[in-house]
Scaffold this motif. Structure first.
Motif, PDB file in Angstrom:
ATOM      1  N   THR A  84       0.702  -1.040   0.094  1.00  0.00           N
ATOM      2  CA  THR A  84       0.214   0.162   0.035  1.00  0.00           C
ATOM      3  C   THR A  84       0.908   1.201   0.079  1.00  0.00           C
ATOM      4  OG1 THR A  84      -0.182   0.021   2.470  1.00  0.00           O
ATOM      5  CG2 THR A  84      -1.880  -1.075   1.214  1.00  0.00           C
ATOM      6  N   LEU A  85       2.148   1.297   0.370  1.00  0.00           N
ATOM      7  CA  LEU A  85       2.992   2.642   0.628  1.00  0.00           C
ATOM      8  C   LEU A  85       4.127   2.338  -0.067  1.00  0.00           C
ATOM      9  CD1 LEU A  85       2.225   3.549   4.386  1.00  0.00           C
ATOM     10  CD2 LEU A  85       1.273   4.457   2.177  1.00  0.00           C
ATOM     11  N   VAL A  86       5.062   1.272  -0.046  1.00  0.00           N
ATOM     12  CA  VAL A  86       6.432   1.160  -0.359  1.00  0.00           C
ATOM     13  C   VAL A  86       6.225   1.373  -1.938  1.00  0.00           C
ATOM     14  CG1 VAL A  86       8.454  -0.180  -0.703  1.00  0.00           C
ATOM     15  CG2 VAL A  86       7.413   0.190   1.495  1.00  0.00           C
ATOM     16  N   PHE A  87       5.707   0.358  -2.584  1.00  0.00           N
ATOM     17  CA  PHE A  87       5.585  -0.059  -3.928  1.00  0.00           C
ATOM     18  C   PHE A  87       4.812   1.250  -4.699  1.00  0.00           C
ATOM     19  CE2 PHE A  87       4.968  -1.434  -8.120  1.00  0.00           C
ATOM     20  CZ  PHE A  87       5.929  -2.477  -8.351  1.00  0.00           C
ATOM     21  N   PRO A  88       3.980   1.718  -4.341  1.00  0.00           N
ATOM     22  CA  PRO A  88       3.023   2.700  -5.006  1.00  0.00           C
ATOM     23  C   PRO A  88       3.932   4.102  -4.860  1.00  0.00           C
ATOM     24  CG  PRO A  88       1.718   1.307  -3.894  1.00  0.00           C
ATOM     25  CD  PRO A  88       2.849   1.171  -3.207  1.00  0.00           C
ATOM     26  N   ILE A  89       4.274   4.412  -3.739  1.00  0.00           N
ATOM     27  CA  ILE A  89       4.854   5.779  -3.608  1.00  0.00           C
ATOM     28  C   ILE A  89       6.272   5.796  -4.223  1.00  0.00           C
ATOM     29  CG2 ILE A  89       5.680   7.481  -1.561  1.00  0.00           C
ATOM     30  CD1 ILE A  89       2.576   7.047  -1.894  1.00  0.00           C
ATOM     31  N   THR A  90       7.043   4.964  -4.270  1.00  0.00           N
ATOM     32  CA  THR A  90       8.246   4.657  -4.646  1.00  0.00           C
ATOM     33  C   THR A  90       8.083   5.068  -6.212  1.00  0.00           C
ATOM     34  OG1 THR A  90       9.008   3.367  -3.174  1.00  0.00           O
ATOM     35  CG2 THR A  90      10.217   3.272  -5.429  1.00  0.00           C
ATOM     36  N   PHE A  91       7.225   4.211  -6.786  1.00  0.00           N
ATOM     37  CA  PHE A  91       7.039   4.659  -8.303  1.00  0.00           C
ATOM     38  C   PHE A  91       6.388   5.816  -8.597  1.00  0.00           C
ATOM     39  CE2 PHE A  91       8.151   0.342  -8.848  1.00  0.00           C
ATOM     40  CZ  PHE A  91       8.723   0.033 -10.122  1.00  0.00           C
ATOM     41  N   ARG A 148      -9.699  -2.803  -0.665  1.00  0.00           N
ATOM     42  CA  ARG A 148     -10.249  -1.704   0.052  1.00  0.00           C
ATOM     43  C   ARG A 148      -9.298  -1.181   1.051  1.00  0.00           C
ATOM     44  NH1 ARG A 148     -13.448  -1.220   4.892  1.00  0.00           N
ATOM     45  NH2 ARG A 148     -14.922   0.415   4.831  1.00  0.00           N
ATOM     46  N   GLN A 149      -8.582  -2.083   1.803  1.00  0.00           N
ATOM     47  CA  GLN A 149      -7.525  -1.477   2.629  1.00  0.00           C
ATOM     48  C   GLN A 149      -6.700  -0.592   2.374  1.00  0.00           C
ATOM     49  OE1 GLN A 149      -6.297  -5.057   4.703  1.00  0.00           O
ATOM     50  NE2 GLN A 149      -7.939  -5.360   5.791  1.00  0.00           N
ATOM     51  N   GLY A 150      -5.949  -1.266   1.141  1.00  0.00           N
ATOM     52  CA  GLY A 150      -5.091  -0.587   0.140  1.00  0.00           C
ATOM     53  C   GLY A 150      -5.605   0.874   0.058  1.00  0.00           C
ATOM     54  N   LEU A 151      -6.731   0.940  -0.688  1.00  0.00           N
ATOM     55  CA  LEU A 151      -7.176   2.322  -1.209  1.00  0.00           C
ATOM     56  C   LEU A 151      -7.284   3.476  -0.122  1.00  0.00           C
ATOM     57  CD1 LEU A 151      -9.602   1.125  -3.876  1.00  0.00           C
ATOM     58  CD2 LEU A 151      -7.435   2.055  -4.068  1.00  0.00           C
ATOM     59  N   ILE A 152      -8.052   3.112   1.116  1.00  0.00           N
ATOM     60  CA  ILE A 152      -7.957   3.688   2.338  1.00  0.00           C
ATOM     61  C   ILE A 152      -6.616   4.195   2.617  1.00  0.00           C
ATOM     62  CG2 ILE A 152      -8.665   3.747   4.837  1.00  0.00           C
ATOM     63  CD1 ILE A 152     -10.955   1.821   4.099  1.00  0.00           C
ATOM     64  N   ALA A 153      -5.763   3.261   2.710  1.00  0.00           N
ATOM     65  CA  ALA A 153      -4.210   3.693   3.318  1.00  0.00           C
ATOM     66  C   ALA A 153      -3.730   4.967   2.445  1.00  0.00           C
ATOM     67  CB  ALA A 153      -3.488   2.465   3.335  1.00  0.00           C
ATOM     68  N   ILE A 154      -4.051   4.362   0.927  1.00  0.00           N
ATOM     69  CA  ILE A 154      -3.421   5.554  -0.177  1.00  0.00           C
ATOM     70  C   ILE A 154      -4.023   6.972  -0.116  1.00  0.00           C
ATOM     71  CG2 ILE A 154      -3.619   5.755  -2.682  1.00  0.00           C
ATOM     72  CD1 ILE A 154      -1.215   4.171  -1.855  1.00  0.00           C
ATOM     73  N   LEU A 204      -2.850  -0.603  -7.668  1.00  0.00           N
ATOM     74  CA  LEU A 204      -3.499  -1.630  -8.440  1.00  0.00           C
ATOM     75  C   LEU A 204      -2.528  -2.555  -9.285  1.00  0.00           C
ATOM     76  CD1 LEU A 204      -6.699  -0.105  -9.776  1.00  0.00           C
ATOM     77  CD2 LEU A 204      -6.578  -1.196  -7.639  1.00  0.00           C
ATOM     78  N   THR A 205      -1.520  -1.674  -9.895  1.00  0.00           N
ATOM     79  CA  THR A 205      -0.203  -2.196 -10.618  1.00  0.00           C
ATOM     80  C   THR A 205       0.441  -3.062  -9.683  1.00  0.00           C
ATOM     81  OG1 THR A 205      -0.378  -0.305 -12.026  1.00  0.00           O
ATOM     82  CG2 THR A 205       1.779  -1.854 -12.015  1.00  0.00           C
ATOM     83  N   THR A 206       0.871  -2.692  -8.406  1.00  0.00           N
ATOM     84  CA  THR A 206       1.479  -3.521  -7.480  1.00  0.00           C
ATOM     85  C   THR A 206       0.851  -4.814  -7.244  1.00  0.00           C
ATOM     86  OG1 THR A 206       2.101  -1.264  -6.215  1.00  0.00           O
ATOM     87  CG2 THR A 206       2.176  -3.510  -5.248  1.00  0.00           C
ATOM     88  N   ARG A 207      -0.486  -4.955  -7.055  1.00  0.00           N
ATOM     89  CA  ARG A 207      -1.297  -6.056  -6.849  1.00  0.00           C
ATOM     90  C   ARG A 207      -0.973  -7.146  -8.085  1.00  0.00           C
ATOM     91  NH1 ARG A 207      -5.302  -6.066  -3.286  1.00  0.00           N
ATOM     92  NH2 ARG A 207      -6.740  -7.557  -4.746  1.00  0.00           N
ATOM     93  N   ALA A 208      -1.225  -6.435  -9.225  1.00  0.00           N
ATOM     94  CA  ALA A 208      -0.919  -7.251 -10.360  1.00  0.00           C
ATOM     95  C   ALA A 208       0.478  -7.700 -10.474  1.00  0.00           C
ATOM     96  CB  ALA A 208      -1.249  -6.469 -11.535  1.00  0.00           C
ATOM     97  N   TYR A 209       1.390  -7.131 -10.295  1.00  0.00           N
ATOM     98  CA  TYR A 209       3.050  -7.305 -10.464  1.00  0.00           C
ATOM     99  C   TYR A 209       3.182  -8.562  -9.417  1.00  0.00           C
ATOM    100  CZ  TYR A 209       8.030  -6.869 -10.367  1.00  0.00           C
ATOM    101  OH  TYR A 209       9.351  -7.334 -10.275  1.00  0.00           O
ATOM    102  N   GLN A 210       2.701  -8.258  -8.206  1.00  0.00           N
ATOM    103  CA  GLN A 210       2.873  -9.239  -7.079  1.00  0.00           C
ATOM    104  C   GLN A 210       2.262 -10.550  -7.728  1.00  0.00           C
ATOM    105  OE1 GLN A 210       1.745  -6.464  -3.863  1.00  0.00           O
ATOM    106  NE2 GLN A 210       2.688  -7.998  -2.890  1.00  0.00           N
ATOM    107  N   LYS A 211       1.155 -10.483  -8.190  1.00  0.00           N
ATOM    108  CA  LYS A 211       0.341 -11.883  -8.578  1.00  0.00           C
ATOM    109  C   LYS A 211       0.868 -12.627  -9.555  1.00  0.00           C
ATOM    110  CE  LYS A 211      -4.246 -10.537  -6.878  1.00  0.00           C
ATOM    111  NZ  LYS A 211      -5.333 -10.013  -6.996  1.00  0.00           N
ATOM    112  N   LYS A 212       1.707 -11.565 -10.602  1.00  0.00           N
ATOM    113  CA  LYS A 212       2.155 -12.190 -11.996  1.00  0.00           C
ATOM    114  C   LYS A 212       3.404 -12.531 -11.801  1.00  0.00           C
ATOM    115  CE  LYS A 212       2.485 -12.804 -16.373  1.00  0.00           C
ATOM    116  NZ  LYS A 212       1.640 -13.455 -17.262  1.00  0.00           N
ATOM    117  N   PHE A 213       4.506 -12.005 -11.048  1.00  0.00           N
ATOM    118  CA  PHE A 213       5.628 -12.223 -10.880  1.00  0.00           C
ATOM    119  C   PHE A 213       6.168 -12.569  -9.494  1.00  0.00           C
ATOM    120  CE2 PHE A 213       5.125  -9.169 -14.431  1.00  0.00           C
ATOM    121  CZ  PHE A 213       5.748  -9.829 -15.382  1.00  0.00           C
TER     122      PHE A 213
END
Length: 223
Positions: A84-91, A148-154, A204-213
């Motif tokens: 929710t924070l590290v990956f999205p905020i870094t990018f 939902r939790q992630g979007l609230i944190a963001i 949302l990209t973070t979630r997709a990346y984690q599930k894919k790779f």
């Protein structure tokens, strides 16, 4: 030593070095002086988030190596923090900085700062940062948090930084970044809203990346 633990230690040292670099080399950071200091910049918030994360992640690794329970509450907290924070905020920092830099560097990092900030250090701060979260998802088993939790944190993080930026403006009469000083009130609102949408897309990209790779941790449900 577990590769995840080793990676977290190296990452924590890297981001900590970035934070202390200006003080160690006694750089003349006039642009970071005054109300808010270096904490006025989203980039610094991002590095603080990463330092805290990798230290916490290393402690979780040590705890798991001693006690097991790979999907413990501590580990879930770590995974939530990363997704929710590290990956999205870094990018977000990477995209906004280099996007504006490509359009007109005076909008984000005036050329006069080249006398203070070495190009290699600038790349450490704004470019190489994306390497760490991308690799983190590959070397560490991470559970994907609820959307939902992630979007609230963001949302909480975004509003907090926006309010902080406004407080700085009220105290200094200037916005943190040059681009905000040349925009009209309506344009500034649009710019901030676009940044909000971008960080949500990155989550949302973070979630997709984690599930894919990534190495996703699947928790077993108890009966």
């Amino acid at each position: 030593m577990d590769r995840s633990l080793l990676f977290h230690i190296i990452a924590a040292v890297y981001h900590f070095y970035i934070l202390i670099y200006p003080y160690y080399y006694k750089l003349d950071m006039n642009h970071a002086k005054g109300f808010g200091g270096r904490l006025k910049f989203l980039t610094i918030w991002g590095h603080l988030i990463q330092v805290a994360y990798y230290i916490f992640a290393a402690l979780v690794d040590l705890r798991n190596s001693c006690c097991g329970n790979s999907c413990s509450k501590l580990r879930r907290a770590r995974d939530w923090y990363f997704s929710t924070l590290v990956f999205p905020i870094t990018f977000l920092v990477f995209i906004l900085f280099w996007g504006l830099f490509a359009i007109d560097r005076e909008l984000v990092m005036p050329k006069r700062l080249d006398r203070v900030i070495d190009p290699s250090y600038n790349h450490m701060v704004h470019t190489y940062i994306v390497f760490w979260p991308m690799v983190e998802a590959l070397v560490t088993e991470i559970s994907v948090p609820q959307k939902r939790q992630g979007l609230i944190a963001i949302a909480v993080f975004s509003v907090t930084y926006t309010v902080w930026s406004y407080i700085i403006f009220l105290n200094t009469g200037k916005w943190v970044y040059p681009i905000l000083n040349i925009l009209s009130d309506m344009q500034r609102v649009v710019f901030i809203l676009v940044a909000y949408v971008l960080v949500v897309c990155l989550f949302l990209t973070t979630r997709a990346y984690q599930k894919k790779f990534g190495r996703v941790c699947v928790e077993k449900k108890t009966q």
